[in-house]
Design an enzyme around this catalytic site. Structure first.
Site, PDB file in Angstrom:
ATOM      1  N   TYR A  18       0.829  -1.202   0.000  1.00  0.00           N
ATOM      2  CA  TYR A  18       0.000   0.000   0.000  1.00  0.00           C
ATOM      3  C   TYR A  18       0.864   1.253   0.000  1.00  0.00           C
ATOM      4  O   TYR A  18       0.550   2.245  -0.673  1.00  0.00           O
ATOM      5  CB  TYR A  18      -0.931  -0.010   1.218  1.00  0.00           C
ATOM      6  CG  TYR A  18      -1.818   1.210   1.312  1.00  0.00           C
ATOM      7  CD1 TYR A  18      -3.040   1.253   0.639  1.00  0.00           C
ATOM      8  CD2 TYR A  18      -1.441   2.320   2.064  1.00  0.00           C
ATOM      9  CE1 TYR A  18      -3.860   2.377   0.714  1.00  0.00           C
ATOM     10  CE2 TYR A  18      -2.249   3.446   2.146  1.00  0.00           C
ATOM     11  CZ  TYR A  18      -3.454   3.467   1.463  1.00  0.00           C
ATOM     12  OH  TYR A  18      -4.254   4.584   1.531  1.00  0.00           O
ATOM     13  N   GLN A  19       1.940   1.225   0.742  1.00  0.00           N
ATOM     14  CA  GLN A  19       2.802   2.406   0.869  1.00  0.00           C
ATOM     15  C   GLN A  19       3.737   2.583  -0.317  1.00  0.00           C
ATOM     16  O   GLN A  19       4.358   3.645  -0.467  1.00  0.00           O
ATOM     17  CB  GLN A  19       3.618   2.308   2.169  1.00  0.00           C
ATOM     18  CG  GLN A  19       2.755   2.419   3.425  1.00  0.00           C
ATOM     19  CD  GLN A  19       3.534   2.168   4.693  1.00  0.00           C
ATOM     20  OE1 GLN A  19       4.547   1.463   4.699  1.00  0.00           O
ATOM     21  NE2 GLN A  19       3.059   2.736   5.799  1.00  0.00           N
TER      22      GLN A  19
END
Length: 409
Positions: free
Chosen positions: A313-314
């Site tokens: 996600y990051q």
């Protein structure tokens, strides 16, 4: 405590807080948890009531495989071996198992001086013998009519079917469930365990009683329902044990009653929410799915599940086509909007919400659709939703398969 170090065995046992019915329950649990089991009524020969010179407990040949393996039986002479037997869950003896081939007799001997369970007045007591490993056994002697009947009735054994191996598969699933629940509660050293411990126990009990281990992969919809139902059963039984006597005794004031009621209700609310998360995590684990639970995306935003990971996600180079968030809410009628802003990178993506809610209105379903919220519901519950909205709802199985595909499983 070894039997050789134990003094005044009989008086010590008489002073125990355990009742005969407690020993019956322990014997039943031991049968359920052991490799093999045997029971018989102690005869006059066993207890020495006939005055004969034979020693020990005579066991029928049906228990031969429980006491010896083939290699041991093939040796010349009389097969013998030493084992450790734990009696009444209280003390041990180093005893001898012997097979007299010529007579086709099995005997258990060497109980030590002062052994309390082979006295003439114990003729007719029920002897239960269970095997945990090749060297470790347990023995129980049930003395009263009540505890003998409790044991035989629970295991569905007729008095005429004793002096033989016990077939634990004769125990009904409902009885297995009840025994497993009682066993879990009896072993607790806290009033109420942490929510993950309770959820894990519920899964173990459900699978132990009903043999549904494979369901998490084959039918996760039914598995989630069964696990959840079992946890409610377990939790209610624990509440009865912890609060039953307090409630029967009554309260000195309304404030005292309200104080206890608030404790009970707050614990129920907290457990219910966490329960769904724990069981979903178990389904994902058993399906080999990668995920992060309670991962912080931005600020205080924390979706219940993020697939495949927070790291993905990051990573701005990781396509959001392969990132999914899932919220878990036992009920969602008024709280579904909380999931709309749990992950900024997925703002324009579908937002998945798993719930045990059984039905909401078409108007709310339409609102969800406008906000790209997709409900994930156990398949049997979908029939409770408006008929023209059901095709929008995903089953647990469909969601699991979708995640497997995007993760390349």
């Amino acid at each position: 405590m070894a039997f050789s170090d134990r003094k005044q065995v009989q008086s010590d046992l008489d002073g125990e807080n355990l009742t005969g019915m407690d020993y019956a329950k322990k014997a039943i649990q031991s049968v359920q948890n052991s490799v093999q089991s045997f029971c018989k009524f102690l005869s006059a020969n066993d207890t020495g009531a006939t005055g004969c010179n034979q020693s020990g407990i005579l066991v029928s040949k049906s228990a031969l495989e429980m006491m010896f393996n083939r290699q041991e039986l093939d040796v010349s002479g009389i097969p013998k071996r030493m084992v450790k037997i734990r009696w009444q869950d209280d003390f041990f003896t180093e005893s001898c198992l012997t097979y007299y081939k010529s007579k086709k007799e099995l005997r258990i001997t060497r109980f030590g001086r002062g052994f309390p369970f082979l006295k003439p007045d114990q003729t007719g007591d029920l002897f239960v013998f269970t095997k945990q490993s090749d060297l470790d056994y347990s023995g129980y002697v049930l003395e009263t009519d009540e505890e003998i009947e409790e044991f035989l009735n629970t295991l569905n054994i007729s008095p005429t079917e004793t002096n033989s191996l016990i077939h634990a598969d004769h125990i009904s699933s409902q009885v297995k469930e009840k025994l497993a629940v009682q066993e879990f509660i009896s072993r607790l050293n806290v009033d109420f365990p942490a929510s993950d411990v309770m959820s894990e126990a519920a899964r173990e009990i459900e699978e132990k009683a009903y043999g549904h281990r494979a369901g998490a992969a084959d039918d996760p919809d039914q598995k989630l329902i069964r696990w959840t139902d079992m946890e409610y059963t377990l939790f209610r039984e624990l509440e009865c044990v912890r609060y039953g006597k307090v409630i029967e005794k009554g309260f000195q004031s309304v404030d005292e009653f309200i104080k206890l009621a608030n404790v009970v209700l707050n614990r129920r609310k907290s457990r219910a929410g966490k329960s769904l998360e724990h069981h979903l995590a178990a389904i994902f684990d058993r399906n080999g799915i990668e995920y992060a639970s309670q991962a912080v995306t931005e600020g205080k935003k924390k979706p219940d599940f993020l697939f495949p990971s927070l790291e993905a996600y990051q990573d701005i180079n990781f396509s959001t086509d392969y990132i999914v968030s899932l919220a878990a809410k036992t009920t969602c009628k008024d709280r579904w909007r909380q999931v709309l802003n749990e992950a900024d990178r997925l703002r324009d993506k579908p937002k998945y919400l798993c719930t045990l809610q059984q039905g909401i209105s078409k108007a709310q379903m339409d609102e969800m659709q406008a906000e790209h919220v997709i409900l994930v519901v156990p398949k049997p519950y979908i029939s409770a939703y408006p008929i023209d909205c059901r095709d929008r709802i995903w089953t647990i199985s469909r969601f699991v398969q979708y995640i497997k595909i995007i993760e390349g499983k």
